[in-house]
Design a protein around this motif. Structure first.
Motif, PDB file in Angstrom:
ATOM      1  N   SER A 191       0.847  -1.189   0.000  1.00  0.00           N
ATOM      2  CA  SER A 191       0.000   0.000   0.000  1.00  0.00           C
ATOM      3  C   SER A 191       0.879   1.234   0.000  1.00  0.00           C
ATOM      4  O   SER A 191       1.891   1.286   0.695  1.00  0.00           O
ATOM      5  CB  SER A 191      -0.879   0.004   1.239  1.00  0.00           C
ATOM      6  N   LEU A 192       0.491   2.254  -0.791  1.00  0.00           N
ATOM      7  CA  LEU A 192       1.252   3.493  -0.785  1.00  0.00           C
ATOM      8  C   LEU A 192       0.607   4.525   0.123  1.00  0.00           C
ATOM      9  O   LEU A 192       1.198   5.562   0.404  1.00  0.00           O
ATOM     10  CB  LEU A 192       1.319   4.055  -2.214  1.00  0.00           C
ATOM     11  N   LEU A 193      -0.622   4.219   0.576  1.00  0.00           N
ATOM     12  CA  LEU A 193      -1.299   5.161   1.466  1.00  0.00           C
ATOM     13  C   LEU A 193      -0.791   4.976   2.889  1.00  0.00           C
ATOM     14  O   LEU A 193      -0.577   5.924   3.622  1.00  0.00           O
ATOM     15  CB  LEU A 193      -2.803   4.890   1.398  1.00  0.00           C
ATOM     16  N   TRP A 194      -0.611   3.746   3.290  1.00  0.00           N
ATOM     17  CA  TRP A 194      -0.013   3.440   4.579  1.00  0.00           C
ATOM     18  C   TRP A 194       1.272   2.685   4.269  1.00  0.00           C
ATOM     19  O   TRP A 194       1.263   1.470   4.076  1.00  0.00           O
ATOM     20  CB  TRP A 194      -0.957   2.568   5.414  1.00  0.00           C
ATOM     21  N   LEU A 195       2.372   3.411   4.218  1.00  0.00           N
ATOM     22  CA  LEU A 195       3.627   2.796   3.794  1.00  0.00           C
ATOM     23  C   LEU A 195       4.066   1.792   4.838  1.00  0.00           C
ATOM     24  O   LEU A 195       4.232   2.125   6.015  1.00  0.00           O
ATOM     25  CB  LEU A 195       4.702   3.876   3.653  1.00  0.00           C
ATOM     26  N   GLY A 196       4.261   0.576   4.403  1.00  0.00           N
ATOM     27  CA  GLY A 196       4.671  -0.457   5.332  1.00  0.00           C
ATOM     28  C   GLY A 196       3.716  -1.634   5.343  1.00  0.00           C
ATOM     29  O   GLY A 196       4.040  -2.696   5.866  1.00  0.00           O
ATOM     30  N   LEU A 197       2.548  -1.458   4.736  1.00  0.00           N
ATOM     31  CA  LEU A 197       1.592  -2.567   4.694  1.00  0.00           C
ATOM     32  C   LEU A 197       1.952  -3.437   3.509  1.00  0.00           C
ATOM     33  O   LEU A 197       2.000  -2.972   2.383  1.00  0.00           O
ATOM     34  CB  LEU A 197       0.182  -1.991   4.528  1.00  0.00           C
ATOM     35  N   THR A 198       2.230  -4.689   3.787  1.00  0.00           N
ATOM     36  CA  THR A 198       2.620  -5.615   2.722  1.00  0.00           C
ATOM     37  C   THR A 198       1.665  -6.792   2.734  1.00  0.00           C
ATOM     38  O   THR A 198       1.436  -7.400   3.774  1.00  0.00           O
ATOM     39  CB  THR A 198       4.040  -6.144   2.982  1.00  0.00           C
ATOM     40  N   PHE A 199       1.124  -7.122   1.572  1.00  0.00           N
ATOM     41  CA  PHE A 199       0.260  -8.290   1.438  1.00  0.00           C
ATOM     42  C   PHE A 199       0.936  -9.235   0.482  1.00  0.00           C
ATOM     43  O   PHE A 199       1.419  -8.845  -0.558  1.00  0.00           O
ATOM     44  CB  PHE A 199      -1.111  -7.866   0.883  1.00  0.00           C
ATOM     45  N   TYR A 200       0.988 -10.524   0.822  1.00  0.00           N
ATOM     46  CA  TYR A 200       1.643 -11.484  -0.064  1.00  0.00           C
ATOM     47  C   TYR A 200       0.665 -12.609  -0.356  1.00  0.00           C
ATOM     48  O   TYR A 200      -0.218 -12.915   0.432  1.00  0.00           O
ATOM     49  CB  TYR A 200       2.906 -12.051   0.602  1.00  0.00           C
ATOM     50  N   HIS A 201       0.851 -13.248  -1.517  1.00  0.00           N
ATOM     51  CA  HIS A 201       0.018 -14.415  -1.852  1.00  0.00           C
ATOM     52  C   HIS A 201       0.794 -15.268  -2.839  1.00  0.00           C
ATOM     53  O   HIS A 201       1.355 -14.729  -3.796  1.00  0.00           O
ATOM     54  CB  HIS A 201      -1.305 -13.960  -2.472  1.00  0.00           C
ATOM     55  N   VAL A 202       0.845 -16.552  -2.597  1.00  0.00           N
ATOM     56  CA  VAL A 202       1.473 -17.445  -3.560  1.00  0.00           C
ATOM     57  C   VAL A 202       0.362 -18.004  -4.423  1.00  0.00           C
ATOM     58  O   VAL A 202      -0.521 -18.715  -3.923  1.00  0.00           O
ATOM     59  CB  VAL A 202       2.213 -18.588  -2.833  1.00  0.00           C
ATOM     60  N   PRO A 203       0.356 -17.683  -5.728  1.00  0.00           N
ATOM     61  CA  PRO A 203      -0.765 -18.107  -6.564  1.00  0.00           C
ATOM     62  C   PRO A 203      -0.924 -19.619  -6.583  1.00  0.00           C
ATOM     63  O   PRO A 203       0.052 -20.361  -6.500  1.00  0.00           O
ATOM     64  CB  PRO A 203      -0.388 -17.581  -7.953  1.00  0.00           C
ATOM     65  N   MET A 204      -2.156 -20.071  -6.693  1.00  0.00           N
ATOM     66  CA  MET A 204      -2.508 -21.492  -6.740  1.00  0.00           C
ATOM     67  C   MET A 204      -2.128 -22.216  -5.454  1.00  0.00           C
ATOM     68  O   MET A 204      -1.974 -23.421  -5.451  1.00  0.00           O
ATOM     69  CB  MET A 204      -1.856 -22.201  -7.933  1.00  0.00           C
TER      70      MET A 204
END
Lengths: 551, 275
Positions: free
Chosen positions: B240-253
């Motif tokens: 997120s660029l609005l709240w710098l530091g929020l990271t979301f990850y996902h491994v597809p499938m």
């Protein structure tokens, strides 16, 4: 159907024959309505759907088979999803003559590139092996990563190792004397991995090509101006008295803000690109804007004031600012090189070279964390001008460098007074904080095991800059978006005031239009003059005629 | 991120350079389990860490049987002892929005000089106190704001039952690679704002069991999320660029996904200038 009458309780066969359940029932054509209903129902279930060609009977059978095979828990809750899965599986024909082409996913290509990092280059003999084991500029990225990990800072081990190998590749390609993993800057589309490098002396490629191009461009512009001037010699509009401020030349490669050369790549495995040296104008402009990096080096930087360059220049300018602001080392690790005659000329400051101190005694972690005066900056401060060493652009003769002051102190007056900044190796306790926040936060990595703790410093001015020290080892690193911290919101620079027009001079001032009375008066006066002139003419004509008559 | 998958998840979310030290990782494994026991949570999520000037706050969230119910939040200064935070109220959020600057790192620190409207001011001045807000309240409000604004999940990961409660979708197999690159495949895990405003045509395509939340497509300003493929294109990371530091990850499938916040807890108000 009661084929055999109702049996009485005492007759044999009582209880054996139930209506509709005798063993011969399916052989007997059964007109009873219940059986008819059952058959109708089954026929309905077997009806194929017009849209998908499936029928409900087979589908239910498949579903129940799947459930009984797999025996999931709480099947009744997920029955709809199981139904969907069975239908989905219908459409995958396993024995089809047309086979799907194996999808070439982009992940495969990326994996190829990463694998290439791990292959040893061809033609390596024993000689090269010896060379590698000896003095190598390759930094021990994994060791640094270990220390930073104690602080909770750093990339995953996989990525660190890939970066390690990518740096090794860089060193094998370029003539590099020292190399360091500077850090990672995040971007919108891609990220940047940055390596800080120093070339061997004398092996640097000089960028004469660029300078020549600029000069030629300047000459051509000069010629065009001459032509224009010739055309307009007659009525020239007033010349503008605007003189653009002089361009401050960039510092030589190897000194000041350009002391190190930086290479970037988007991902380990991709080729390294060299960043151009930074000019003071770029640093000055970079201080006024705040933009995210996109990840492409040739992307334009659209901003106000307009940034002189593209993203590669902006990146280089931010790297220079971050290095100057946050690269620190324990006090005593570096010392000034011994030079004779310095003290007389400069009063003990203004040196820009340092060397490692062989007698360095590391302080304990507790001391390093308690007081900020145990750390010093080892990168020269960048002045407001955009250079590390002040240069008066109006003077043509080269003067000697003198002491420099803090750039954060009061602004210099307009007349170009010499800017001075803090000398090299100033301790961190001199760093100004922002409002009531100190410039650095110091912590040991662990409170539970103080014997093996590592001293960690985080910068509050440049969030994302970290430094650690443990015994004789120390390092700096940056992980972040590449922007300075400011508690106030960013206000973009206002456009400059409207430029004054050309000065009012009598030749170009309009005169006032005459009023009606003035015009009438003028007309009357003119008529009088005309009438008077006619009378005189008449008299003259008469006189001439008389004169002619006399002859 | 799920507490049980913490080590693997931290490796995947470490692209931004922020993470936890081995000591914290080790202690979290144990202390989050104990939280689950003590507070009778069904799921415990490690929310992240807010960096203050003198110390850091480590935050955990606990979820009950209805995953969309308001979550209990706990904070700790050392990952060993946790304290429950009070639930966030609108008033707290409004007050905290006026505060600027870094967190101090001390939960009892009081901020002064906040402006409140006339009614509240009268009420407070009657008591003879100056309006102050404690850092703890600011913490609560900030976490609430971050969750509301940028807490996200992949589409299909949660299902809404006809009774209204929300559960994990056990048939969720992960997004495909093409789906994972689109912003419309991710939802804000909070009360939806925009669902009612969609046109009838769009609503007809929605599946009420999985599409009951707002997607990221229409976030303002556009471009406030960066979508990147990391680790050789095997992990999709949204930042997120609005709240710098929020990271979301996902491994597809696969079923691996989660979000974590490592930052200073300040909103990036300069975002429109920076894009």
């Amino acid at each position: 159907e009661r084929a055999h009458g109702p049996y009485q309780p005492r007759e044999p066969g009582y209880g054996l024959h139930q209506p509709g359940h005798s063993p011969y029932d399916d052989q007997i054509p059964d007109p009873e309505s219940r059986m008819l209903a059952i058959q109708n129902a089954k026929a309905y279930l077997l009806k194929s759907s017009t849209t998908s060609g499936l029928n409900l009977y087979d589908h239910l059978a498949n579903m129940l088979t799947k459930i009984l095979d797999e025996q999931p828990t709480n099947a009744v809750d997920i029955i709809e999803n199981i139904s969907k899965d069975v239908k989905w599986a219908q459409f995958q024909k396993k024995m089809d003559t047309l086979r799907d082409e194996h999808e070439i996913l982009p992940t495969f290509e990326a994996a190829e590139k990463r694998k290439a990092l791990f292959l040893k280059a061809n033609g390596e003999g024993d000689e090269e092996l010896e060379e590698e084991i000896g003095e190598t500029p390759l930094p021990n990225v994994m060791e640094t990563a270990f220390y930073f990990e104690q602080a909770g800072v750093g990339l995953s081990k996989d990525e660190s190792y890939h970066i390690f190998l990518a740096l090794k590749k860089l060193i094998s390609v370029q003539p590099i004397q020292t190399c360091r993993f500077w850090g990672k800057i995040l971007g919108l589309e891609m990220n940047y991995i940055i390596a800080e490098v120093q070339y061997h002396e004398g092996e640097e490629e000089e960028e004469t090509e660029e300078e020549e191009v600029i000069e030629e461009g300047g000459k051509r512009r000069g010629e065009v101006e001459d032509e224009d001037e010739e055309k307009e010699k007659e009525d020239e509009p007033p010349k503008s008295t605007y003189k653009p401020p002089p361009v401050i030349p960039k510092e030589e490669n190897g000194t000041g803000a350009n002391k190190y050369v930086y290479f970037v790549c988007n991902e380990p495995g991709k080729p390294w690109v060299k960043l151009p040296p930074v000019t003071p104008a770029q640093i000055v402009c970079a201080r006024k804007i705040k933009k995210f990096f996109t990840g492409r080096l040739d992307a334009p930087v659209v901003s106000f004031p307009p940034f002189p360059g593209n993203e590669a220049n902006y990146l280089r300018a931010q790297i220079a600012r971050i290095s100057a602001g946050t690269h620190i080392s324990p006090i005593g690790f570096y010392q000034f090189a011994e030079e004779e005659g310095d003290e007389e000329e400069e009063g003990g400051g203004g040196r820009d070279t340092y060397e490692e101190n062989p007698d360095f005694q590391p302080l304990s972690v507790v001391e390093m964390v308690d007081s900020l005066s145990t750390w010093v900056h080892h990168i020269q401060n960048i002045l407001k001008q955009g250079r590390c060493v002040w240069l008066n652009p109006f003077q043509k003769s080269e003067e000697e460098e003198e002491d420099e002051d803090e750039e954060e102190k009061a602004e210099e007056p307009d007349e170009l007074q010499q800017e001075i900044g803090p000398p090299l190796l100033t301790p961190l306790s001199e760093d100004e904080g922002i409002q009531n926040i100190p410039a650095w936060t110091a912590q040991p990595s662990t409170n539970l095991i103080p014997q093996y703790a590592v001293a960690i410093l985080q910068s509050n001015r440049w969030p994302g800059a970290y430094a650690f020290a443990s015994g004789r080892k120390f390092d700096n690193i940056y992980f972040g978006w590449g922007h300075k911290y400011s508690p106030e919101n960013h206000t973009p620079a206002l456009p400059p005031p409207v430029q004054a027009e050309y000065p009012s001079v009598p030749e170009i001032t309009e005169t006032r239009d005459p009023t009606l009375e003035e015009e009438l008066a003028f007309k009357a006066a003119k008529e009088e003059a005309l009438a008077a002139a006619e009378e005189e003419d008449d008299e003259e004509d008469v006189e001439d005629d008389e004169e002619e008559d006399d002859d | 991120m799920e507490a049980a998958l913490l080590p693997a998840a931290l490796e995947l979310a470490a692209g931004g350079g922020a993470g936890l030290s081995p000591e914290k990782r080790a202690v979290l494994g144990a202390s989050l389990l104990l939280l689950q026991r003590d507070y009778r949570f069904e799921r415990v999520w490690f929310w992240g860490c807010i960096q203050g000037v003198r110390g850091a706050y480590y935050i955990a969230e606990g979820l009950g049987p209805d995953r969309a119910a308001p979550r209990s939040r706990l904070y700790s200064l050392n990952c060993v002892e946790w304290s429950l935070l009070p639930p966030a109220t609108e008033e707290m959020v409004a007050q905290a929005e006026q505060l600027k600057g870094r967190f101090q790192g001390d939960p009892s620190f009081e901020y002064e000089h906040i402006e409140i409207n006339a009614e509240d001011a009268e009420r407070l001045f009657e008591d003879g106190k100056e309006p102050t807000i404690k850092e703890e309240a600011r913490l609560v409000a900030t976490i609430e704001q971050i969750d509301r604004a940028v807490g996200i999940i992949p589409r299909g990961a949660f299902v809404k039952t006809p009774l209204g409660s929300v559960h994990e979708n056990r048939s969720f197999e992960g997004l495909s690679l093409t789906e994972a690159k689109k912003l419309s495949s991710y939802f804000h895990f909070t009360e939806p704002f925009n669902l009612k405003n969609k046109t009838l045509l769009e609503k007809a395509d929605l599946d009420p069991s999985t599409d009951f939340l707002d997607s990221l497509e229409h976030d303002i300003p556009q471009g406030s999320w960066t979508v990147q493929l990391e680790k050789g294109d095997t992990v999709v990371v949204l930042r997120s660029l609005l709240w710098l530091g929020l990271t979301f990850y996902h491994v597809p499938m696969t079923k691996q996904y989660g979000y974590v916040y490592f930052g200073t807890g300040e909103k990036n108000f300069d975002l429109p200038f920076m894009l």
